[in-house]
Motif scaffolding. Structure first.
Motif, PDB file in Angstrom:
ATOM      1  N   LEU A 230       0.721  -1.139  -0.078  1.00 11.19           N
ATOM      2  CA  LEU A 230       0.081  -0.115  -0.097  1.00 11.19           C
ATOM      3  C   LEU A 230       0.976   1.195   0.024  1.00 11.19           C
ATOM      4  CD1 LEU A 230      -2.984   1.234   0.322  1.00 11.19           C
ATOM      5  CD2 LEU A 230      -2.369   1.156   2.892  1.00 11.19           C
ATOM      6  N   VAL A 231       0.373   2.351  -0.821  1.00 11.68           N
ATOM      7  CA  VAL A 231       1.055   3.676  -0.833  1.00 11.68           C
ATOM      8  C   VAL A 231       0.427   4.635  -0.184  1.00 11.68           C
ATOM      9  CG1 VAL A 231       2.072   5.358  -2.422  1.00 11.68           C
ATOM     10  CG2 VAL A 231       2.478   3.051  -3.080  1.00 11.68           C
ATOM     11  N   THR A 232       0.919   5.289   0.677  1.00 17.37           N
ATOM     12  CA  THR A 232       0.065   6.276   1.552  1.00 17.37           C
ATOM     13  C   THR A 232       0.915   7.440   1.906  1.00 17.37           C
ATOM     14  OG1 THR A 232      -1.181   6.605   3.499  1.00 17.37           O
ATOM     15  CG2 THR A 232       0.875   5.202   3.739  1.00 17.37           C
ATOM     16  N   GLU A 233       0.376   8.510   2.374  1.00 14.50           N
ATOM     17  CA  GLU A 233       1.032   9.602   2.920  1.00 14.50           C
ATOM     18  C   GLU A 233       0.925   9.734   4.351  1.00 14.50           C
ATOM     19  OE1 GLU A 233       0.745  13.959   1.039  1.00 14.50           O
ATOM     20  OE2 GLU A 233      -0.491  13.903   2.616  1.00 14.50           O
ATOM     21  N   GLY A 234       2.075  10.175   4.859  1.00 16.70           N
ATOM     22  CA  GLY A 234       2.417  10.240   6.578  1.00 16.70           C
ATOM     23  C   GLY A 234       3.226  11.452   6.726  1.00 16.70           C
ATOM     24  N   THR A 235       3.576  11.690   8.001  1.00 23.98           N
ATOM     25  CA  THR A 235       4.147  12.948   8.700  1.00 23.98           C
ATOM     26  C   THR A 235       5.494  12.371   9.337  1.00 23.98           C
ATOM     27  OG1 THR A 235       2.191  13.993   8.947  1.00 23.98           O
ATOM     28  CG2 THR A 235       4.038  15.071   9.772  1.00 23.98           C
ATOM     29  N   VAL A 236       6.396  12.873   8.840  1.00 16.00           N
ATOM     30  CA  VAL A 236       7.754  12.750   9.667  1.00 16.00           C
ATOM     31  C   VAL A 236       7.663  13.101  11.141  1.00 16.00           C
ATOM     32  CG1 VAL A 236      10.290  12.807   9.802  1.00 16.00           C
ATOM     33  CG2 VAL A 236       9.073  12.761   7.550  1.00 16.00           C
ATOM     34  N   GLU A 237       7.632  12.181  12.126  1.00 17.26           N
ATOM     35  CA  GLU A 237       7.633  12.525  13.266  1.00 17.26           C
ATOM     36  C   GLU A 237       8.853  12.445  14.284  1.00 17.26           C
ATOM     37  OE1 GLU A 237       4.518  10.075  15.178  1.00 17.26           O
ATOM     38  OE2 GLU A 237       5.913   8.430  14.842  1.00 17.26           O
ATOM     39  N   SER A 238       9.792  11.894  13.853  1.00 16.82           N
ATOM     40  CA  SER A 238      11.081  11.953  14.516  1.00 16.82           C
ATOM     41  C   SER A 238      11.985  11.330  13.365  1.00 16.82           C
ATOM     42  CB  SER A 238      11.153  11.202  15.670  1.00 16.82           C
ATOM     43  OG  SER A 238      10.621   9.580  15.506  1.00 16.82           O
ATOM     44  N   LEU A 239      13.340  11.969  13.583  1.00  9.48           N
ATOM     45  CA  LEU A 239      14.415  11.476  12.949  1.00  9.48           C
ATOM     46  C   LEU A 239      15.635  10.896  13.790  1.00  9.48           C
ATOM     47  CD1 LEU A 239      14.919  14.467  10.759  1.00  9.48           C
ATOM     48  CD2 LEU A 239      13.756  12.210  10.112  1.00  9.48           C
ATOM     49  N   MET A 240      16.117   9.582  13.382  1.00  7.53           N
ATOM     50  CA  MET A 240      16.897   8.773  14.176  1.00  7.53           C
ATOM     51  C   MET A 240      18.195   8.490  13.075  1.00  7.53           C
ATOM     52  SD  MET A 240      15.593   8.833  17.134  1.00  7.53           S
ATOM     53  CE  MET A 240      16.421   7.775  18.235  1.00  7.53           C
ATOM     54  N   PRO A 241      19.346   8.080  13.747  1.00 12.35           N
ATOM     55  CA  PRO A 241      20.477   7.972  12.891  1.00 12.35           C
ATOM     56  C   PRO A 241      20.274   6.813  12.167  1.00 12.35           C
ATOM     57  CG  PRO A 241      21.417   8.334  15.195  1.00 12.35           C
ATOM     58  CD  PRO A 241      19.876   8.126  15.195  1.00 12.35           C
ATOM     59  N   TYR A 242      19.393   5.650  12.487  1.00 12.01           N
ATOM     60  CA  TYR A 242      19.089   4.650  11.610  1.00 12.01           C
ATOM     61  C   TYR A 242      17.839   4.723  10.828  1.00 12.01           C
ATOM     62  CZ  TYR A 242      16.089   4.030  15.831  1.00 12.01           C
ATOM     63  OH  TYR A 242      15.290   4.240  16.512  1.00 12.01           O
ATOM     64  N   GLY A 249      -0.939   8.084  10.699  1.00 12.09           N
ATOM     65  CA  GLY A 249      -2.490   8.247  11.229  1.00 12.09           C
ATOM     66  C   GLY A 249      -3.252   7.173  11.724  1.00 12.09           C
ATOM     67  N   ASN A 250      -4.379   7.256  12.512  1.00  6.46           N
ATOM     68  CA  ASN A 250      -5.063   6.299  12.885  1.00  6.46           C
ATOM     69  C   ASN A 250      -4.222   5.486  13.949  1.00  6.46           C
ATOM     70  OD1 ASN A 250      -7.442   4.797  13.463  1.00  6.46           O
ATOM     71  ND2 ASN A 250      -6.992   3.188  12.076  1.00  6.46           N
ATOM     72  N   GLY A 251      -3.115   6.140  14.549  1.00  7.66           N
ATOM     73  CA  GLY A 251      -2.479   5.527  15.751  1.00  7.66           C
ATOM     74  C   GLY A 251      -1.286   4.612  15.406  1.00  7.66           C
ATOM     75  N   LEU A 252      -1.256   4.673  13.891  1.00  4.16           N
ATOM     76  CA  LEU A 252      -0.123   3.689  13.474  1.00  4.16           C
ATOM     77  C   LEU A 252       1.164   4.740  12.945  1.00  4.16           C
ATOM     78  CD1 LEU A 252      -2.190   1.451  11.139  1.00  4.16           C
ATOM     79  CD2 LEU A 252      -1.230   1.062  13.353  1.00  4.16           C
ATOM     80  N   SER A 253       2.327   4.073  13.376  1.00  4.79           N
ATOM     81  CA  SER A 253       3.541   4.914  12.823  1.00  4.79           C
ATOM     82  C   SER A 253       4.311   3.624  12.028  1.00  4.79           C
ATOM     83  CB  SER A 253       4.111   5.388  14.036  1.00  4.79           C
ATOM     84  OG  SER A 253       3.670   6.283  14.389  1.00  4.79           O
TER      85      SER A 253
END
Length: 332
Positions: A230-242, A249-253
Motif C-alpha cells: 500500500l502507498v500512503t502519505e504520512g508525517t515525519v514525526e522523529s529522525l534517528m540515525p538509523y 494516522g489512526n494511531g499507526l507509525s
C-alpha cells in the motif's frame, strides 16, 4: 373369591400372632435406624454461642437488617452485632446501599455491649487488617479493579479500595499527564495496585498500565489490517540515525530505514528530511507488530515508469532529421 375381597384391608385381629410380631419388629427396627438428636449434637453450636468475645476480635456474620444508618449482623452467638455508618468507612460518599440481607461480612469488635445490649462492630477496623491483606494480594496478582475517584488533591486524585484511601498520581491517571484533576472526580476507572504497604499505610493505584495495554491491543488489531504494497502519505514525526519514523494516522507509525529513504546514499535522515514534513511512503513489510516503510521504492517505480515512456534517437540519424522521420517508429 371376588375382586372386592382382594382389596379389602385385613383387620389386625385377623392376623396370625406371628404376622403381628413381624410387623412390630419392623416398626422398631425403623425407629432404631432413625438418627436421634441429643445434647451432644448441639454442643459445638452451644460452645460457639458462649465463646468469650473480646474487643479487637474479627467476627464474621450474616446481615439480617439494612438501614441507611446501620447494619444488623447475626453472629451466631448470644446477641446480634451492629455496624454504624460512621464505623463502616472513611470514604465520605460511602453508603450501605450495596449491602443486602443474607450477605456475609467480617468486622472488628469495638464494644462488647452497647446501650442496646448488642455488640458494636467496625468495618473500618477490620479493613485495616483484612483490607490490607487483599490489597497486597491484588498487587501481587496485578488484577484490574474498578474504583470511583472521590477527590482531587495535589499531584493526583484519591479513591477508596476495601475502605482504604488510595492515591492515583496525575501521571498514572491517563496515557498523558492530566492537568484538570477536578474533571475526574466522580468518574469510575479501572486501576491496578502498584504499591500496597500496610506498615506505612501507603496505597498507590495506577490506570496507565491498563490503558497502555488496551492501546497496544487496538494498535495490533489495526496493524493486522495493513496491506503490504500500500502507498500512503504520512508525517515525519522523529529522525534517528538509523531512519525516520513516519506517522501514518489512526494511531499507526512506521519506520523508513535510512537505506530506504533515497536512491542516494545518505549518512543521516536529516540530510533529506525534517520533522513535520509530509512524505509518501510504501508499506514493504509488517512483522512482529512493526511496520516497515520505503520512500526509495517509490523512486524506483517512478524511474521505471519514466524509462518505459522514453526512447533514444538512432546515432546514424542527423540532427536535421525531418519531423515525419522522427515520429515514424513511434506507436500510438
Amino acid at each position: 373369591m371376588n375382586e372386592e375381597n382382594l382389596t379389602t384391608p385385613v383387620p389386625e385381629e385377623a392376623l396370625a400372632p406371628s404376622e403381628i410380631t413381624e410387623t412390630v419388629s419392623a416398626d422398631e427396627t425403623a425407629k432404631a435406624a432413625a438418627p436421634s438428636e441429643t445434647m451432644a449434637d448441639y454442643e459445638e453450636a452451644i460452645a460457639a454461642s458462649m465463646k468469650p468475645i473480646h474487643e479487637g476480635d474479627i467476627l464474621t456474620g450474616t446481615i439480617i437488617g439494612v438501614s441507611d444508618e446501620e447494619l444488623t449482623v447475626d453472629l451466631g452467638i448470644y446477641t446480634d452485632g451492629v455496624i454504624r455508618l460512621s464505623d463502616a468507612s472513611d470514604d465520605p460518599s460511602f453508603t450501605f446501599h450495596n449491602f443486602e440481607v443474607g450477605q456475609e461480612v467480617s468486622a472488628t469488635v469495638i464494644r462488647r455491649d452497647n446501650a442496646q445490649g448488642r455488640i458494636q462492630l467496625s468495618l473500618k477496623a477490620a479493613a485495616a487488617v483484612l483490607g490490607w491483606e487483599r490489597l497486597v494480594q491484588l498487587e501481587k496478582e496485578q488484577s484490574n479493579i474498578t474504583v470511583k475517584i472521590s477527590e482531587a488533591v495535589k499531584s493526583g486524585v484519591t479513591a477508596y479500595v476495601e475502605g482504604i484511601r488510595g492515591f492515583i498520581p496525575a501521571s498514572k491517571l491517563a496515557l498523558t499527564y492530566v492537568e484538570d484533576l477536578d474533571a475526574w472526580v466522580g468518574r469510575e476507572i479501572e486501576v491496578r495496585v502498584i504499591t500496597a504497604d500496610p506498615e506505612d499505610k501507603k496505597l498507590v493505584l495506577s490506570a496507565r498500565e491498563i490503558l497502555r495495554e488496551k492501546e497496544e491491543e487496538e494498535r495490533r488489531a489495526r496493524i493486522s489490517n495493513v496491506q503490504v504494497g500500500l502507498v500512503t502519505e504520512g508525517t515525519v514525526e522523529s529522525l534517528m540515525p538509523y531512519g525516520a519514523f513516519v506517522n501514518l494516522g489512526n494511531g499507526l507509525s512506521g519506520l523508513v530505514h535510512v537505506s530506504q529513504i533515497s536512491q542516494q546514499r545518505i549518512k543521516h535522515p536529516k540530510a533529506v528530511l525534517e520533522e513535520g514534513q509530509k512524505v509518501k511512503v510504501k508499506i514493504i513489510a509488517v512483522k512482529d507488530g512493526k511496520i516497515s516503510l520505503s520512500m526509495k521504492a517509490l523512486e524506483d517505480v517512478a524511474a521505471t515508469e519514466i524509462e518505459e515512456e522514453t526512447f533514444e534517437l538512432p546515432e546514424s540519424e542527423a540532427a536535421t532529421t525531418s519531423l515525419g522521420a522522427l515520429f515514424k517508429n513511434i506507436r500510438l
